[in-house]
Design a protein around this motif. Structure first.
Motif, PDB file in Angstrom:
ATOM      1  N   ASP A  98       0.866  -1.175   0.000  1.00 50.79           N
ATOM      2  CA  ASP A  98       0.000   0.000   0.000  1.00 50.79           C
ATOM      3  C   ASP A  98       0.903   1.226   0.000  1.00 50.79           C
ATOM      4  O   ASP A  98       1.717   1.417   0.909  1.00 50.79           O
ATOM      5  CB  ASP A  98      -0.916   0.020   1.225  1.00 50.79           C
ATOM      6  CG  ASP A  98      -1.977  -1.064   1.167  1.00 50.79           C
ATOM      7  OD1 ASP A  98      -2.452  -1.348   0.057  1.00 50.79           O
ATOM      8  OD2 ASP A  98      -2.326  -1.624   2.218  1.00 50.79           O
ATOM      9  N   ARG A 128      -2.769   0.854  -4.041  1.00 48.64           N
ATOM     10  CA  ARG A 128      -2.297  -0.503  -3.761  1.00 48.64           C
ATOM     11  C   ARG A 128      -1.651  -1.108  -4.994  1.00 48.64           C
ATOM     12  O   ARG A 128      -2.218  -1.097  -6.079  1.00 48.64           O
ATOM     13  CB  ARG A 128      -3.468  -1.371  -3.302  1.00 48.64           C
ATOM     14  CG  ARG A 128      -3.133  -2.849  -3.145  1.00 48.64           C
ATOM     15  CD  ARG A 128      -4.142  -3.575  -2.291  1.00 48.64           C
ATOM     16  NE  ARG A 128      -4.002  -3.189  -0.900  1.00 48.64           N
ATOM     17  CZ  ARG A 128      -4.699  -3.752   0.095  1.00 48.64           C
ATOM     18  NH1 ARG A 128      -5.580  -4.698  -0.168  1.00 48.64           N
ATOM     19  NH2 ARG A 128      -4.530  -3.360   1.330  1.00 48.64           N
ATOM     20  N   GLY A 154       0.868  -4.922   1.504  1.00 51.13           N
ATOM     21  CA  GLY A 154      -0.578  -5.051   1.358  1.00 51.13           C
ATOM     22  C   GLY A 154      -1.099  -6.167   2.229  1.00 51.13           C
ATOM     23  O   GLY A 154      -0.377  -7.077   2.633  1.00 51.13           O
TER      24      GLY A 154
END
Length: 271
Positions: free
Chosen positions: A129, A236, A270
């Motif tokens: 992210d 992302r 992530g």
């Protein structure tokens, strides 16, 4: 190919494709048929690789993605066993649409993308992210610290962007600043290094991944707008692969290497 499609449509009993100015596009029935047969086709390809002795590590792993993302992740993609990615690599600079097409048709093994399509034949694994930040030229007057005032202040100034669509910028203005994005476009260039350089030269303000601006911030060529707490919004990075390739060790190693590189950059993994 046309004869094969015609024969398949005759068997199904309705059109699977339609002609458009942008080329052949699948109909709803065509998309449904693809979703039903794609896993089986991928399994046949996997069996073919095994039969031909073309297992993971013996042929290049073909990865597509945006140029800037591939560039920043390059240390994780090179170095052979030291990077944790076995075998040779072939990198292709692709936009999301082209990357997805290559993945579906088999010309790519994996794609780094900003969105995960609704496709049961594809698997999306979050890699990182990425926080974004607002930057302005170092010589500009201090930006307001009030969010509403900051939005109006930025909208009254020129803007430097990576693309004409500006999806992340528009979400940032609406969600973080509470105003619609309406800044005057001064320069659009699909290269983050050039975007940050243009801001440093006084061309305009911009919203960029924070890692892309770190060197310019350290050198005080650009200034980070802190009225919204520094970093604003996230994007992302997702690694897309075919579901049928879920057991490939080279792809699993690729996910690990990319996640480690993202962590080294200070970008959260992530989840």
């Amino acid at each position: 190919m046309s004869a094969q499609i015609a024969a398949l449509e005759a068997r199904v009993g309705e059109p699977l494709f339609r002609r458009t100015p942008r080329g052949m596009q699948p109909t709803g029935r065509g998309q449904l048929l693809y979703a039903q047969v794609a896993p089986g086709v991928d399994q046949l390809h996997a069996a073919d690789r095994t039969l031909r002795g073309r297992g993971p590590g013996t042929v290049p792993l073909r990865l597509g993605g945006p140029a800037d993302v591939l560039r920043v992740l390059l240390p994780a993609l090179t170095g052979g066993a030291q990077a944790g990615v076995p075998g040779p690599l072939h990198l292709s600079v692709t936009a999301d649409a082209a990357g997805l097409a290559g993945l579906r048709e088999g010309s790519l093994d994996a794609v780094l993308a900003a969105r995960v399509p609704d496709d049961r034949a594809l698997l999306g694994t979050p890699v990182a992210d990425v926080p974004f930040t607002l930057i302005v030229p170092g010589g500009w007057e201090a930006a307001p610290t009030n969010r509403a005032a900051l939005g109006a202040w930025l909208n009254a100034r020129p803007w430097v962007s990576y693309s004409a669509e500006l999806p992340t910028t528009r979400r940032c203005f609406t969600g973080d600043l509470g105003v619609r994005f309406a800044a005057r476009p001064a320069l659009t260039v699909p290269d983050l290094t050039a975007v940050v350089q243009a801001v440093g030269l006084g061309v305009g303000a911009s919203l960029v991944p924070r890692w892309a601006a770190l060197d310019a911030l350290t050198a005080r060529q650009v200034t980070e707008v802190t009225g919204v707490g520094g970093a604003v919004g996230t994007a992302r990075w997702t690694l897309l692969t075919r579901v049928a390739d879920g057991d490939r060790p080279d792809l699993r190693a690729l996910v690990g290497a990319l996640s480690d590189r993202a962590a080294a950059l200070g970008v959260s993994s992530g989840s």
